[in-house]
Design a protein around this motif. Structure first.
Motif, PDB file in Angstrom:
ATOM      1  N   TRP A   1      25.778 -32.817  40.505  1.00  0.00           N
ATOM      2  CA  TRP A   1      26.542 -32.442  41.690  1.00  0.00           C
ATOM      3  C   TRP A   1      26.722 -33.056  42.971  1.00  0.00           C
ATOM      4  N   GLY A   2      25.545 -33.870  43.097  1.00  0.00           N
ATOM      5  CA  GLY A   2      25.091 -34.489  44.490  1.00  0.00           C
ATOM      6  C   GLY A   2      24.540 -33.310  45.510  1.00  0.00           C
ATOM      7  N   PRO A   3      23.749 -33.800  46.447  1.00  0.00           N
ATOM      8  CA  PRO A   3      22.793 -33.205  47.169  1.00  0.00           C
ATOM      9  C   PRO A   3      23.693 -32.307  48.101  1.00  0.00           C
ATOM     10  N   ALA A   4      24.835 -32.712  48.392  1.00  0.00           N
ATOM     11  CA  ALA A   4      25.589 -31.787  49.333  1.00  0.00           C
ATOM     12  C   ALA A   4      25.956 -30.537  48.765  1.00  0.00           C
ATOM     13  N   VAL A   5      26.912 -30.636  47.491  1.00  0.00           N
ATOM     14  CA  VAL A   5      27.058 -29.677  46.651  1.00  0.00           C
ATOM     15  C   VAL A   5      25.962 -28.762  46.279  1.00  0.00           C
ATOM     16  N   TYR A   6      24.962 -29.437  45.950  1.00  0.00           N
ATOM     17  CA  TYR A   6      23.802 -28.556  45.377  1.00  0.00           C
ATOM     18  C   TYR A   6      23.395 -27.708  46.329  1.00  0.00           C
ATOM     19  N   ASP A   7      23.263 -28.240  47.698  1.00  0.00           N
ATOM     20  CA  ASP A   7      22.726 -27.326  48.870  1.00  0.00           C
ATOM     21  C   ASP A   7      23.515 -26.262  49.046  1.00  0.00           C
ATOM     22  N   ILE A   8      24.977 -26.341  49.096  1.00  0.00           N
ATOM     23  CA  ILE A   8      26.058 -25.305  49.206  1.00  0.00           C
ATOM     24  C   ILE A   8      25.444 -24.174  47.935  1.00  0.00           C
ATOM     25  N   MET A   9      25.313 -24.634  46.981  1.00  0.00           N
ATOM     26  CA  MET A   9      25.199 -23.687  45.874  1.00  0.00           C
ATOM     27  C   MET A   9      24.107 -22.835  45.971  1.00  0.00           C
ATOM     28  N   ARG A  10      22.755 -23.573  46.546  1.00  0.00           N
ATOM     29  CA  ARG A  10      21.526 -22.797  46.731  1.00  0.00           C
ATOM     30  C   ARG A  10      21.889 -21.747  47.934  1.00  0.00           C
ATOM     31  N   ARG A  11      22.621 -22.182  48.959  1.00  0.00           N
ATOM     32  CA  ARG A  11      22.589 -21.315  50.085  1.00  0.00           C
ATOM     33  C   ARG A  11      23.293 -20.163  49.678  1.00  0.00           C
ATOM     34  N   ILE A  12      24.255 -20.267  48.779  1.00  0.00           N
ATOM     35  CA  ILE A  12      25.262 -19.244  48.428  1.00  0.00           C
ATOM     36  C   ILE A  12      24.485 -18.140  47.520  1.00  0.00           C
ATOM     37  N   LYS A  13      23.520 -18.602  46.619  1.00  0.00           N
ATOM     38  CA  LYS A  13      22.295 -18.050  45.816  1.00  0.00           C
ATOM     39  C   LYS A  13      21.734 -17.174  46.935  1.00  0.00           C
ATOM     40  N   ARG A  14      21.055 -18.112  47.715  1.00  0.00           N
ATOM     41  CA  ARG A  14      20.061 -17.065  48.805  1.00  0.00           C
ATOM     42  C   ARG A  14      20.929 -16.129  49.526  1.00  0.00           C
TER      43      ARG A  14
END
Length: 264
Positions: free
Chosen positions: A219-232
């Motif tokens: 996904w790339g770091p930026a998209v992955y970070d968004i997914m993790r923030r949504i999860k949290r």
């Protein structure tokens, strides 16, 4: 609706290297399915019982369910096949019972290698990659060599028409040396799929735990970070499927059953 008629063709090539060119010719005729098995995997099967020629370096099973069936069969048998080195003539079937027999080789591969005796089993830790369709033959050749270089063999079979390959190397993860081979193969596999072949590690079977560590690269770091923030935000306590999809754990650390030699 179900097609009124199906046409199934079974092709055994002496040379695996000719698979890509043969597939390109067949693809122009509009098949509904194309399945391939490499020669190394055919050697894992009971050849005599399944009628696999001894010289076969690759098997291609093709199905059509629309178009001029008779014209397609004639084109394959008379125009395409003579330009390649076949282990035996192309078999053409439109009888459902015979078609089921032709599919038996392809469908017997996973059950056969899964039931092989010995401690080494067909683990699915690199099971479901997908690459561009025109690179599938090159990719299968890479997978054969990858297993060989890591001192094992593998079942390799794929939906060559859509770029999806199933790869089942045989390992015994309870043997420390074999487990290190397993980990090294996975690292090289991930690098090749994502960088050399510009593919993805999962086409059909999802991400789950076993491919979670590859997601930042997919996904790339930026998209992955968004997914993790949504999860949290939605699951601050980490109660919903912990370790699934979004995880920092290595693939082998969270794989239940790994220590039991029960392939998944």
């Amino acid at each position: 609706p179900n097609p009124h008629r199906r046409l199934t063709l079974l092709v055994y090539l002496d040379r695996f290297e000719e698979l890509g060119a043969f597939v390109a010719e067949i693809a122009s005729l509009g098949p509904s399915a194309m399945e391939a098995v490499d020669g190394e995997s055919l050697r894992l099967l009971p050849r005599d019982a399944l009628g696999v020629p001894e010289s076969a370096g690759a098997m291609l099973l093709v199905e059509f369910d629309e178009g001029d069936m008779d014209g397609i069969a004639k084109a394959v048998v008379e125009r395409i096949a003579p330009r390649f080195r076949l282990s035996r003539g192309v078999e053409v079937a439109d009888d459902p019972e015979r078609q089921a027999i032709l599919w038996k080789v392809r469908r017997s591969l996973l059950p056969t290698i899964s039931q092989r005796p010995g401690l080494r089993k067909a683990w699915g830790f690199v099971e479901d990659p997908i690459v561009p369709r025109d690179r599938v033959p090159e990719f299968i050749a890479f997978l054969v060599d990858l297993a060989r270089r890591h001192d094992t063999v593998a079942g390799i079979y794929g939906h060559i028409g859509d770029g999806n390959t199933h790869y089942r190397p045989l390992f015994d993860p309870t043997d420390p040396i074999d487990f290190e081979r397993m980990r090294a193969l996975r690292t090289e596999f991930d690098d090749a799929v994502l960088e050399r072949f510009r593919g993805a590690p999962s086409a059909e079977h999802g991400i789950g735990r076993i491919r979670a560590e590859t997601l930042p690269r997919i996904w790339g770091p930026a998209v992955y970070d968004i997914m993790r923030r949504i999860k949290r935000a939605l699951d601050p306590g980490g109660l919903l499927n912990p370790g699934v999809l979004l995880s920092d754990e290595p693939w082998w650390a969270t794989w239940g059953g790994l220590e039991a030699r029960s392939p998944m």
